[in-house]
Scaffold this motif. Sequence first.
Motif, short mmCIF file in Angstrom:
data_model
loop_
_atom_site.label_atom_id
_atom_site.label_comp_id
_atom_site.label_asym_id
_atom_site.label_seq_id
_atom_site.Cartn_x
_atom_site.Cartn_y
_atom_site.Cartn_z
N PHE A 255 0.81 -1.21 0.00
CA PHE A 255 0.00 0.00 0.00
C PHE A 255 0.85 1.27 0.00
O PHE A 255 0.40 2.31 -0.47
CB PHE A 255 -1.02 0.00 1.14
N THR A 258 1.64 1.62 -3.55
CA THR A 258 0.46 2.17 -4.22
C THR A 258 0.40 3.69 -4.05
O THR A 258 0.14 4.41 -5.00
CB THR A 258 -0.83 1.56 -3.63
N THR A 260 2.79 5.75 -3.59
CA THR A 260 3.78 6.38 -4.47
C THR A 260 3.29 6.36 -5.91
O THR A 260 3.38 7.36 -6.62
CB THR A 260 5.12 5.64 -4.37
N LEU A 264 1.45 10.59 -5.07
CA LEU A 264 1.44 11.40 -3.85
C LEU A 264 2.87 11.86 -3.55
O LEU A 264 3.84 11.20 -3.93
CB LEU A 264 0.91 10.57 -2.67
N THR A 265 2.98 12.98 -2.84
CA THR A 265 4.30 13.44 -2.46
C THR A 265 4.89 12.48 -1.43
O THR A 265 4.17 11.73 -0.77
CB THR A 265 4.24 14.84 -1.82
N ARG A 268 3.47 13.09 2.04
CA ARG A 268 2.11 12.58 2.24
C ARG A 268 2.12 11.07 2.33
O ARG A 268 1.41 10.47 3.15
CB ARG A 268 1.20 13.04 1.09
N ARG A 272 0.63 10.09 5.86
CA ARG A 272 -0.73 9.59 5.81
C ARG A 272 -0.81 8.08 5.63
O ARG A 272 -1.76 7.43 6.10
CB ARG A 272 -1.51 10.27 4.67
N HIS A 273 0.14 7.51 4.91
CA HIS A 273 0.03 6.08 4.65
C HIS A 273 0.98 5.24 5.50
O HIS A 273 0.57 4.31 6.16
CB HIS A 273 0.24 5.80 3.16
N ARG A 276 0.66 6.34 9.59
CA ARG A 276 -0.67 6.03 10.10
C ARG A 276 -0.78 4.53 10.42
O ARG A 276 -1.35 4.15 11.43
CB ARG A 276 -1.71 6.46 9.07
N ASN A 277 -0.20 3.70 9.55
CA ASN A 277 -0.27 2.26 9.77
C ASN A 277 0.78 1.78 10.76
O ASN A 277 0.53 0.88 11.55
CB ASN A 277 -0.09 1.53 8.45
#
Lengths: 357, 344
Positions: A255, A258, A260, A264-265, A268, A272-273, A276-277
């Motif tokens: 993910f 995904t 990248t 997305l920057t 981010r 965010r990805h 967060r996980n």
Amino acid sequence: MGRYLIRRVLQFIPVFFGATFIVFMMVFLLPGDPIRALAGERPMAPAVQAQLRDEYDLDDPALIRYGKWLGVLPDDDPNPRVLTEEQRAAGVEPPTGTFNGLLQGNFGENFRGDPVSDILGRTIPRTATLAVYAFTFEAILGVIAGVFAGLRKDSFVDNLVRVSTIMVISIPIFVIGFGVQILIIAFIQSDAPGWLRSLTDGWLNISWRDPDAPIFSLASIKAFFIPAIVLGSLSLAYIARLTRTSLIENLRADFVRTATAKGLTRSRTVVRHLLRNSLIPVVTFLGIDLGNLMGGAIVTETIFNVTGLGWEVLNGIRGQEGTVVLGIITFLIFIFLVANLVVDILYAYLDPRIRYD
Amino acid sequence: MTTETKSRDTVAGKPIDPDAPLLDVDNLSVEFRTDKGVVNAVNGLSYELEAGETLAILGESGSGKSVNAQAVMGIVDSPPGFITSGSVRLKGVDLFDLKEKERRQVRGSRMSLIFQDALTALNPVYTVGWQISEMLRVRGVSKTDAKEKAIELLEQVGIPSAGDRYDNYPHEFSGGMRQRAMIAMSLALDPDVVIADEPTTALDVTVQAQVMELLAELQKEYKMGMILITHDLGVVADVADRVVVMYAGKEVEQAEIFSLYKKPFHPYTEGLMHSIPRADQKGIRLEPIVGQPPDLAAIPPGCSFNPRCPYAQDVCLEEVPAFREVAPGRFSACHFAEELVNRA
């Protein structure tokens, strides 16, 4: 979720009784005579000893004492608590045989006659302040160190974090505490430049003094600065390592790739990805650790003379003050239970794959 | 769309070459520098893709087909992965010349990637709808518009009651639906090139067919070029126009789909054909290709297929065969391609 919550809260009951029972028996089984300990070196008349023993029910069997402490068995001593101010003024004799224990909200008294609830009220804010500072310190620094180490695996920063954390983990906390004290003394005795002295003025305390200042005020932060760092150091090391491992694990996750590929920057994608996980296990650890910090401050509080829960519990064990030890431990059990429940609820919120029903 | 306005005349602000093919991969090499040595995942791969065309890249596990996709997308993990040579041109604009910021404008918007396993490719902690609309939101589309568009996309890929499904998490979707959502996400910005990396491998056979059908339909509708990476000859037959067969990070054969099926020009392709069950050849024992795919850290000298090739000669052990046009429209990297054809 509602049913789950009710079930979890109901589980508190057996855990609470079981834990208090075990601790009560352990305190009861401690060798020695608490009354003799109270007297110390001075002689004490046998009559006084007998009176004290009777007053504190020390001659009763353990189970009966536990029942009285809980408040499920009647207390055969006079109980002035049930009287109102007017009755007391009118000189009404306190009744005997009332239920007067924990379930009635009475934590008991120590051998000096101070209510344990007063001791709790005095010490909890101190320990809680210390725990909150240590928690803030370990959470912020631990996550930052873990993120930098994890994003640049095998870099200088990563190796630095790995080596320093394993050092902190392998050194006992009391060694760290005394070591910090020695370093502070060495610093004070050295001829450090004046600007460094004024910069650190008031921060480096080898002994805590009650600043009586509101929490998060500068005076309170200064007073707890060194003890909080020492108390939080071990968890800081664990959090840094946990964050690092979790991040490295997720860094190669599909993910993240995904994210990248979505264009997305980098920031981010990371925040965010990836983060967060990766922070799910870290948050879980932090939740449990808040309970640990409250209860685990015994060594730190003793080294730095913080008259908090840990300090009081140690004195309680030394003086065989069963009621004090039990009162504090009861409170800590409650904190642990609540912390665990909060973590479990938070976990379901952080990871939608977890469902409680 | 504000900052990253999509112009059909430029790629990341660079003017396009109108005569260039949509995607031109030339002599691409990717290596992974690991502790155990250098793994040569892709070794001088070249192919072209035209708009509206479906190109299948066929190869077994470890043939470098997925790494090729990642290199084209620019998402090879580096380190350990390094692109050592070659170029990838989108409408004549060399993507390797772009700065990372420009490259990012291309990713997702001009070319997108459909991953093999949508369960791991979707972030488990965000809703499917959120993840699709994120592509639009980060490019300046308002929240409500992005949501509307995401629901529209979900409907387009055949997800029933897409409005409600928008707020579902990936684990609440079935495998087929997840892959459909993944496809919806890849189409969100109307890309020129879609690379589908084994899009049906993780799915049931019946769902596989549906998803392949959907991909083919959408490809026609969006008139995009599609690269279909697969190890499944059956999947290729239905949708691909052209096939590139990869072995050990190199292409060994390239042909129109029907002529390839009629007569393979490379022993490896021939071996692949013999190793799949066919309805018209019931009762005939399948012939697997003997041996193991080569260790990419130690590719044999000469033709990399020589240890497994039933026709291998001395020259195959020493000389790397050139990739050449053997017959009109037929390319093969075998010293004995002509003989192979005549023998069959």
